[in-house]
Design a protein around this motif. Structure first.
Motif, PDB file in Angstrom:
ATOM      1  N   LYS A 118       0.563  -1.408  -0.055  1.00 31.27           N
ATOM      2  CA  LYS A 118      -0.117   0.059   0.021  1.00 31.27           C
ATOM      3  C   LYS A 118       0.757   0.930   0.051  1.00 31.27           C
ATOM      4  O   LYS A 118       1.151   2.473  -0.849  1.00 31.27           O
ATOM      5  N   TYR A 122       0.979   3.686   5.765  1.00 28.62           N
ATOM      6  CA  TYR A 122       0.056   2.056   6.622  1.00 28.62           C
ATOM      7  C   TYR A 122       1.556   1.437   7.460  1.00 28.62           C
ATOM      8  O   TYR A 122       1.244   0.719   8.381  1.00 28.62           O
ATOM      9  N   ASN A 125       2.031   2.570  10.425  1.00 27.29           N
ATOM     10  CA  ASN A 125       1.374   2.389  11.125  1.00 27.29           C
ATOM     11  C   ASN A 125       1.310   0.872  11.674  1.00 27.29           C
ATOM     12  O   ASN A 125       0.466   0.547  13.196  1.00 27.29           O
ATOM     13  N   ARG A 126       1.299  -0.412  10.619  1.00 28.71           N
ATOM     14  CA  ARG A 126       1.093  -1.884  11.598  1.00 28.71           C
ATOM     15  C   ARG A 126       2.294  -1.947  12.391  1.00 28.71           C
ATOM     16  O   ARG A 126       1.806  -2.823  13.555  1.00 28.71           O
ATOM     17  N   LEU A 202      -5.582   6.686   5.621  1.00 23.52           N
ATOM     18  CA  LEU A 202      -4.669   6.102   6.789  1.00 23.52           C
ATOM     19  C   LEU A 202      -5.423   6.883   8.679  1.00 23.52           C
ATOM     20  O   LEU A 202      -4.548   6.290   9.166  1.00 23.52           O
ATOM     21  N   TYR A 205      -6.848   4.711  10.491  1.00 23.51           N
ATOM     22  CA  TYR A 205      -5.828   3.310  11.133  1.00 23.51           C
ATOM     23  C   TYR A 205      -5.028   3.705  12.522  1.00 23.51           C
ATOM     24  O   TYR A 205      -4.804   2.937  13.473  1.00 23.51           O
TER      25      TYR A 205
END
Length: 306
Positions: A118, A122, A125-126, A202, A205
């Protein structure tokens, strides 16, 4: 080697597990980062922060870690450079959680595709979500220990071990709050930062991470209130025990006061003291003092001073 790299399409993730000359050389040769950021990397401890530049972000995050031997919570700092086609994570001390996360992405094609297809935002964020999720086992462990301490306080008289355990829990809660509190504002700022690699898609998230941090904060605040309550209880029990000891010693002193007075008088080198030459007076004096002391002790017992 201190630098490991994963590539997926146009995205590169470089993980540096040690800040040394090799790592700094790699960053200077391959990226155009501000020299102040590179200087910050060489500092052992920093304040969590988010620096926004034209083409990249510099993020300093801190996470709580549990030290088994010392039973304390310490800070794990991870610095990150986030750009359009890259994410660089830098550890000042080796993180087991970051290492596991990185190798999962490296060895599992599906995870690698899900996390890196992505955008760099992202992937960031993970990583943040995964690292903060490791706080939950620490909180659960703290909760069990606090509950155990609470049961001990109300089941027996507190001793030195109880006071020491209470001090350890208070210190751990303060450390946990000190680590988590700045991250809440940093993630909130990150949520509202707009870059090509950090767009509105995002927001949901990062809001989820914010909600999770709020949950952690609520739990640690409950722990703080519980430990503060236990602290007040322990102080009350110790004060009560101290007062009881002082009252007992005072009662004994009062009971022995007549004996001290008479021994002082008859110990002086003075002639013609009453009954000084009567052989029965000693036994009469002992009987009188025993009666007097018994009466005083009975009175103190009735008044619950003993």
């Amino acid at each position: 080697m201190a630098i490991r790299i994963i590539k997926q399409k146009n995205l590169t993730w470089a993980n540096i597990d040690k800040v040394d000359e090799e790592a700094l050389k790699y960053l200077m040769e391959n990226y155009n980062f501000h020299h102040l950021d590179l200087e910050d990397l060489q500092s052992e401890a920093q304040t969590p922060k988010l620096d926004v530049y034209k083409n990249y972000l510099f993020v300093v995050l801190q996470f709580p870690t549990w030290q088994l031997h010392s039973r304390t919570i310490s800070t794990q700092e991870i610095d990150m450079f986030l750009g359009d086609e890259y994410l660089i994570t830098i550890q000042h001390t080796k993180s087991k959680e970051m290492k596991n996360f990185f190798f999962r992405c490296m060895r599992n094609r599906k995870i690698k595709s899900d996390w890196m297809n992505k955008s760099s935002g992202y992937l960031l964020n993970r990583i943040i979500e995964s690292l903060f999720s490791n706080s939950e086992p620490i909180l659960n462990n703290m909760g069990r220990q606090i509950s155990k301490l609470e049961e001990e306080v109300f089941s027996k008289e507190p001793d030195v071990k109880t006071v020491r355990e209470l001090a350890i829990h208070r210190r751990n809660i303060l450390n946990f709050r000190r680590i988590i509190d700045p991250q809440r504002y940093l993630i909130s700022n990150l949520t509202h930062t707009r870059k090509p690699f950090l767009d509105e898609s995002l927001t949901l998230y990062f809001n989820n991470i914010n909600d999770y941090l709020s949950k952690i904060w609520s739990i640690i605040e409950n722990y703080k209130e519980t430990v503060d309550g236990i602290h007040v209880t322990v102080e009350s029990l110790i004060a009560r025990r101290t007062n009881r000891v002082v009252a007992t010693l005072t009662a004994i002193s009062v009971a022995l006061l007549p004996l001290t007075l008479l021994s002082g008088i008859y110990g002086m080198n003075i002639d013609n003291l009453p009954f000084a030459h009567n052989p029965l007076y000693v036994w009469l004096m002992f009987l009188s003092l025993a009666t007097f002391i018994s009466v005083i002790l009975i009175i103190l017992r009735k008044k619950r001073l003993l």
